[in-house]
Scaffold this motif. Structure first.
Motif, short mmCIF file in Angstrom:
data_model
loop_
_atom_site.label_atom_id
_atom_site.label_comp_id
_atom_site.label_asym_id
_atom_site.label_seq_id
_atom_site.Cartn_x
_atom_site.Cartn_y
_atom_site.Cartn_z
N ILE A 48 -24.27 0.10 23.16
CA ILE A 48 -25.65 0.15 22.97
C ILE A 48 -26.18 -1.27 23.24
O ILE A 48 -27.37 -1.42 23.59
N ARG A 49 -25.46 -2.32 23.00
CA ARG A 49 -25.84 -3.71 23.03
C ARG A 49 -25.91 -4.44 24.36
O ARG A 49 -26.36 -5.40 24.85
N PRO A 51 -27.41 -3.32 27.41
CA PRO A 51 -28.68 -4.09 28.27
C PRO A 51 -29.47 -5.31 27.66
O PRO A 51 -29.54 -6.16 28.18
N ARG A 52 -29.23 -5.19 26.13
CA ARG A 52 -29.71 -6.55 25.52
C ARG A 52 -28.74 -7.72 26.08
O ARG A 52 -29.49 -8.98 26.37
N TYR A 53 -27.25 -7.63 25.85
CA TYR A 53 -26.78 -8.80 26.27
C TYR A 53 -26.81 -9.25 27.81
O TYR A 53 -26.96 -10.24 28.14
N VAL A 54 -27.06 -8.10 28.88
CA VAL A 54 -27.26 -8.61 30.29
C VAL A 54 -28.77 -9.18 30.40
O VAL A 54 -28.91 -10.43 30.92
N GLU A 55 -29.69 -8.86 29.73
CA GLU A 55 -30.96 -9.62 29.53
C GLU A 55 -30.94 -10.92 28.94
O GLU A 55 -31.47 -11.82 29.80
N TRP A 341 -26.85 6.03 27.17
CA TRP A 341 -26.26 6.06 28.50
C TRP A 341 -27.20 5.55 29.60
O TRP A 341 -26.75 4.63 30.31
N ALA A 342 -28.56 6.17 29.52
CA ALA A 342 -29.46 5.77 30.47
C ALA A 342 -29.79 4.44 30.65
O ALA A 342 -29.93 3.78 31.61
N ALA A 343 -29.96 3.65 29.52
CA ALA A 343 -29.97 2.45 29.31
C ALA A 343 -29.03 1.27 29.80
O ALA A 343 -29.29 0.51 30.65
N ILE A 344 -27.80 1.84 29.71
CA ILE A 344 -26.61 1.03 29.94
C ILE A 344 -26.48 1.10 31.48
O ILE A 344 -26.36 0.29 32.34
N GLN A 345 -26.80 2.14 32.15
CA GLN A 345 -26.74 2.71 33.58
C GLN A 345 -27.73 1.90 34.42
O GLN A 345 -27.49 1.19 35.24
N ALA A 346 -28.71 1.44 33.80
CA ALA A 346 -29.96 1.02 34.30
C ALA A 346 -29.52 -0.53 34.24
O ALA A 346 -30.01 -1.34 35.16
#
Ligand code: NAD
Length: 360
Positions: A48-49, A51-55, A341-346
């Motif tokens: 779940i982390r 998206p935050r790590y990528v940002e 899952w949607a947020a990881i895919q994005a």
């Protein structure tokens, strides 16, 4: 809900970080630790982390492929700077230093400052335990104000985890106590905001003193997969154990934040980073030929034999829940909420990572 075999999830997450600018080795390392958190049941610290790590990587608030600097280095003590590298990279370097020193001297203290999010503190106690060492960890999060102290409603503490690990010989499961001093970790509120497991009704507190289990207390209004930003909410998470948990959290800020040099959670704007003050001890130096393990085994049996408080209930020792989850999820896969899952895919799409059929 989607359930993904761990190896496939791991390879997808590794690819995201490699595409985002990390070396292949670091991408694999981040994917390993994030999926380990899911495996042991702490979804709050799992994929779940991503998206935050990528940002954070895009924003330059966490840096790829860092090596710790030794600010102070003596036979039994070191102060090390993670230089805002990924926690999954710089923390194991600091832990390895503690392991090496404690094996030589019987005990070692390592102060780690400026680590990117180091995930589940239990990973580091497990690493030390796998090397045969006892370890104690006081962790804080500089720049992260999320939790109200006992008797207050305003945010004055980070979720500040505390962790103790004790190795057990002969292949027996190590004893790992690992928890946030917040009544729930922030990631648990994040999971709840995505339709996952709810948090208790008294996990948070509003400015007017009302108890709340509603993620909007922390994040403000929530829409779809929008970023969950704690600065948008007015309330705070509460500490566990009333004044005792609040006191332990305070000491995590003092030891993990002030003593390491990484800084406490506040006041004022600070760059987000974990600090960790760790003590490592080798049972080999306690002179009883590991008699502690036999006594510990007897005690575990005695502890677990307490009559359950509820019919069909059970007394568990630290680390038991995680070991059971690991066995179950390794076999059956990692469940992920649709929004997660949607947020990881994005996040994957934003760095040009593709899900291939050999992955998921
Ligand atoms: N890196 C960070 O900044 C940061 C911040 C906060 C939390 N965390 C991590 O978040 C994770 C989750 O923390 P948490 O507070 O939500 O954990 P939690 O409330 O699930 O507590 C976990 C601990 O309680 C034990 N436990 C669980 N159920 C039990 C039962 N029924 N009986 C007896 N013992 C039981 C577990 O074995 C474990 O030691 C931890 O791994 C922590 O390190 C990290």
């Amino acid at each position: 809900m989607k359930t993904i075999p761990v190896a496939q999830l791991q390879s997808f997450v590794a690819e995201i970080f490699t595409k985002a600018g990390c070396s292949a080795a670091e991408g694999k390392r981040i994917a390993h630790y994030l999926t380990q958190a899911n495996l042991v049941g702490h979804d709050s610290h799992g994929v779940i982390r991503v998206p935050r790590y990528v940002e954070a990587l895009k924003a330059g608030t966490v840096l790829a492929d860092q090596t710790i600097d030794k600010v102070i280095d003596t036979p039994v003590l070191a102060v090390v700077d993670g230089k805002y590298g990924f926690g999954q990279t710089v923390t194991p370097q600091a832990v390895q230093l503690g392991i090496d020193k404690a094996k030589q001297s019987g005990v070692a203290v390592i102060a780690l400052r400026h680590s990117g999010h180091l995930g589940r503190a239990g990973d580091w106690a497990e690493m030390a335990a796998a090397a045969g060492l006892i370890s104690i960890h006081f962790v804080n999060v500089a720049g992260s104000l999320l939790v109200a102290p006992f008797g207050g409603v305003e945010r004055r503490i980070s979720t500040a985890p505390f962790c103790v690990g004790v190795p057990m010989p002969n292949g027996q499961q190590a004893l790992i106590l690992d928890f946030a001093t917040a009544l729930v970790a922030e990631g648990k509120v994040l999971v709840a905001s995505n339709g996952g497991k709810k948090v208790p009704d008294n996990a948070m507190i509003e400015l007017d003193g009302r108890m709340s289990g509603d993620p909007t207390t922390l994040y403000g209004p929530i829409a779809g997969t929008s970023a969950r930003l704690p600065q948008n909410g007015k309330g705070a998470i509460r500490t566990f154990g009333e004044h005792k948990g609040s006191g332990l959290a305070f000491m995590c800020e003092i030891l993990g934040g002030a003593l390491t040099g990484g800084g406490t959670c506040g006041p004022g704007p600070r760059q987000l980073a974990n600090g960790m003050l760790s003590i490592y001890m080798s049972p080999d130096f306690f002179g009883s030929d590991h008699a502690y393990a036999e006594e510990a085994r007897n005690y575990i049996e005695f502890f677990k034999s307490a009559k359950p408080a509820t019919p069909g209930g059970e007394v568990l020792i630290p680390g038991e829940t995680e070991a059971r989850n690991r066995a179950d999820r390794t076999k059956n896969g990692v469940p992920l909420q649709d929004d997660t899952w949607a947020a990881i895919q994005a996040a994957a799409k934003s760095v040009g990572a593709e899900i291939t059929t050999t992955q998921i």
